[in-house]
Design a protein around this motif. Structure first.
Motif, mmCIF file in Angstrom:
data_model
loop_
_atom_site.group_PDB
_atom_site.id
_atom_site.type_symbol
_atom_site.label_atom_id
_atom_site.label_comp_id
_atom_site.label_asym_id
_atom_site.label_seq_id
_atom_site.Cartn_x
_atom_site.Cartn_y
_atom_site.Cartn_z
ATOM 1 N N SER A 219 0.924 -1.379 0.181
ATOM 2 C CA SER A 219 -0.006 0.095 0.096
ATOM 3 C C SER A 219 1.021 1.347 0.108
ATOM 4 O O SER A 219 2.121 1.146 0.068
ATOM 5 N N GLY A 220 0.309 2.345 0.010
ATOM 6 C CA GLY A 220 0.986 3.709 0.126
ATOM 7 C C GLY A 220 1.438 3.849 1.132
ATOM 8 O O GLY A 220 2.859 4.221 1.368
ATOM 9 N N ALA A 221 0.884 3.674 2.384
ATOM 10 C CA ALA A 221 1.345 3.972 3.582
ATOM 11 C C ALA A 221 2.424 3.051 3.926
ATOM 12 O O ALA A 221 3.412 3.440 4.394
ATOM 13 N N PHE B 111 -0.783 14.648 2.340
ATOM 14 C CA PHE B 111 -1.648 13.454 2.846
ATOM 15 C C PHE B 111 -0.443 12.130 2.542
ATOM 16 O O PHE B 111 -0.072 11.889 1.362
ATOM 17 N N HIS B 112 -0.022 11.524 3.438
ATOM 18 C CA HIS B 112 0.849 10.319 3.584
ATOM 19 C C HIS B 112 0.455 9.100 3.882
ATOM 20 O O HIS B 112 1.308 8.149 3.923
ATOM 21 N N GLY B 113 -0.897 9.122 4.197
ATOM 22 C CA GLY B 113 -1.398 7.746 4.777
ATOM 23 C C GLY B 113 -1.924 7.483 6.155
ATOM 24 O O GLY B 113 -1.764 8.629 6.958
ATOM 25 N N GLU C 283 -4.824 14.523 -1.946
ATOM 26 C CA GLU C 283 -6.175 14.829 -0.859
ATOM 27 C C GLU C 283 -6.070 16.203 -0.521
ATOM 28 O O GLU C 283 -7.429 16.633 -0.392
ATOM 29 N N GLU D 141 4.684 15.792 -2.081
ATOM 30 C CA GLU D 141 3.991 15.303 -3.043
ATOM 31 C C GLU D 141 4.221 16.427 -4.092
ATOM 32 O O GLU D 141 4.010 17.325 -3.647
ATOM 33 N N ASN E 260 5.539 4.359 2.138
ATOM 34 C CA ASN E 260 6.204 5.513 2.853
ATOM 35 C C ASN E 260 6.688 5.282 4.239
ATOM 36 O O ASN E 260 7.723 5.958 4.725
ATOM 37 N N LYS F 16 -1.202 2.940 -5.447
ATOM 38 C CA LYS F 16 -2.108 3.350 -6.434
ATOM 39 C C LYS F 16 -2.136 2.775 -7.779
ATOM 40 O O LYS F 16 -2.481 1.554 -8.034
ATOM 41 N N ILE G 84 2.574 8.522 -4.842
ATOM 42 C CA ILE G 84 1.775 7.384 -4.690
ATOM 43 C C ILE G 84 0.517 7.745 -5.540
ATOM 44 O O ILE G 84 -0.068 6.879 -6.342
ATOM 45 N N GLN G 85 0.112 9.053 -5.484
ATOM 46 C CA GLN G 85 -1.278 9.475 -6.333
ATOM 47 C C GLN G 85 -0.663 10.144 -7.611
ATOM 48 O O GLN G 85 -1.321 9.778 -8.717
ATOM 49 N N ASP H 10 6.788 11.686 -2.427
ATOM 50 C CA ASP H 10 5.589 10.772 -2.338
ATOM 51 C C ASP H 10 4.730 10.750 -3.794
ATOM 52 O O ASP H 10 4.052 11.737 -3.811
HETATM 53 C C1 PLP Z 1 0.019 10.895 -1.797
HETATM 54 C C2 PLP Z 1 -0.385 9.753 -0.912
HETATM 55 N N1 PLP Z 1 0.355 9.431 -0.237
HETATM 56 C C3 PLP Z 1 0.032 8.051 0.610
HETATM 57 C C4 PLP Z 1 -1.406 7.538 0.251
HETATM 58 C C5 PLP Z 1 -1.655 6.211 1.119
HETATM 59 O O1 PLP Z 1 -1.894 5.430 0.395
HETATM 60 P P1 PLP Z 1 -2.748 4.078 0.781
HETATM 61 O O2 PLP Z 1 -3.878 4.509 1.022
HETATM 62 O O3 PLP Z 1 -2.526 2.950 -0.302
HETATM 63 O O4 PLP Z 1 -1.956 3.502 2.220
HETATM 64 C C6 PLP Z 1 -2.186 8.257 -0.371
HETATM 65 C C7 PLP Z 1 -3.572 7.709 -0.456
HETATM 66 O O5 PLP Z 1 -4.757 8.507 -1.059
HETATM 67 C C8 PLP Z 1 -1.801 9.522 -1.128
HETATM 68 O O6 PLP Z 1 -2.730 9.853 -1.814
#
Ligand code: PLP
Length: 390
Positions: free
Chosen positions: A102-104, A133-135, A188, A183, A107, A245, A218-219, A216
């Protein structure tokens, strides 16, 4: 729409679900159990990068499922090694990769890499940006510089400091700082791209002091903004970048990549499911599809058309919108205020168009990267209809 016959009594009520039950999809079009079609400008929050029922992805997943799904990281895994190599190649760097789910989790790995890198110099602090937003894990929540997410869950680990913007981040660098984490386009928080010149000068400042830049992505990564990494669009080379993601096209996978050679060693980190055969196969095929889409020019054409339609919508409805923000296929229409944001999102769903919120006043659009021009046209017609109804 009839509510689903699933008893919510057994689910922790952490989500506000719309009463729509989807059954299947085809590229960027979804069908509910009654057969109604929906245009998807949300991609399961930026995940379904190659659309629904992508024939190459579904065949690869089925094929992998018929062989081995999982074997643990106690043995060799050809898919995982090839995926790491592909991520390094596409990022144009010598990166080494750790896979999670997962993203979290990606990170969390990035934090550990940074802390280990700083250990000998007594540096451990990571600076993050306001509205980031990092999780949702405890450390990723602490890295998320939005107070509303912190209520109820303290105490949090030390070592995270918040900056109002990139200039402020540069000023906050102190004797404990090891990294700044950003980011490239805040998701978010409001689909807000960072200022390029400021990011480049912060990156230089960090490099000069042997401190780390963590992006980050992730998005905003995995071609969401038009290139494999959003940092490539900015001409910035992160020391660590994280992905999740869109990487697996719907199969859960997260990745932390770093150009620091052997940044973590044996026993430093692990994840039971991380990078298993299924997830890494899905990601390999997803990246193959997306690399082709980018190279053929099709992704660029989609981005141009989608951007044009975003701008036209905001111009056609000046009482609802004040503008457009974002890069590539990570866009938001800026609503006049929070009430307009909510009304537009509700009306879009009533017109069978899936959109997302971001920040306090934005309607976020993250369509599958494979969306067709026809699906885009149909989606914006539905959005126009939704806006006219308000
Ligand atoms: C920039 C960013 N980092 C981390 C996350 C967390 O990802 P996850 O929900 O897969 O843990 C998200 C989720 O929306 C995100 O947008």
């Amino acid at each position: 729409m009839k509510p689903q016959p699933i008893n919510e009594q057994y689910l922790l009520p952490t989500y506000a679900r719309r009463q729509i039950a989807f059954e299947r999809g085809q590229n960027a079009t979804l069908f509910d159990e009654a057969g109604n079609d929906y245009i998807d400008f949300a991609s399961g929050i930026g995940v379904n990068s190659v659309g629904y029922a992508n024939p190459r992805l579904s065949a690869a997943v089925a094929d992998q499922a018929a062989k081995i799904l999982h074997i643990s990281n106690l043995y060799l895994n050809r898919n995982q090694a090839e995926l790491a190599q592909t991520i390094a190649r596409l990022s144009g760097s010598d990166a080494q990769v750790f896979f999670g789910n997962s993203g979290a989790e990606a990170n969390e790995c990035a934090f550990k890499i940074a802390r280990k890198y700083g250990e000998k110099r007594g540096r451990y602090e990571i600076i993050t940006l306001r509205n980031s937003f990092h999780g949702r894990t405890i450390a990723a929540l602490k890295a998320t510089a939005q107070d509303k997410f912190h209520e109820h869950f303290g105490p949090f680990p030390d070592g995270f400091t918040y900056a109002d913007d990139l200039d402020h981040a540069a000023k906050l660098i102190g004797k404990r700082t090891i990294a700044v984490m950003v980011e490239i386009v805040q998701g978010e928080g409001g689909v807000t791209p960072l200022d390029k010149d400021r990011l480049l000068s912060l990156a230089k400042l960090l490099r000069d002091q042997d401190l780390l830049l963590i992006t980050d992505e992730i998005q905003c990564g995995v071609y969401r903004c038009g290139e494999f990494l959003a940092s490539q669009i900015y001409g910035v080379k992160p020391d660590i970048f994280t992905l999740a993601k869109g990487l697996g096209g719907g199969v859960p996978i997260g990745a932390a990549a770093t150009t620091i050679k052997n940044a973590l060693g044996f026993g430093d980190h692990a994840s039971t499911f991380g990078g298993n055969f299924l997830a890494t196969k899905a990601a390999l095929v997803t990246l193959e599809i997306l690399e082709g889409l980018r190279a053929s020019g099709a992704l660029g054409r989609t981005i141009d058309y989608f951007g044009d339609r975003c701008r036209a919508t905001t111009l056609n409805f000046p009482t609802l919108f004040t503008g457009v923000t974002g890069i590539g296929l990570m866009k938001a229409l800026v609503a006049k205020d929070g009430a307009a944001q909510k009304a537009i999102i509700d009306a879009a769903h009533e017109n069978r168009l899936l959109v997302l919120r971001a920040g306090e006043d934005r309607v976020r659009l993250l369509p599958p990267l494979t969306i067709s021009l026809e699906e885009i046209g149909e989606g914006f017609e539905r959005l126009d209809r939704a806006c006219r109804s308000l």
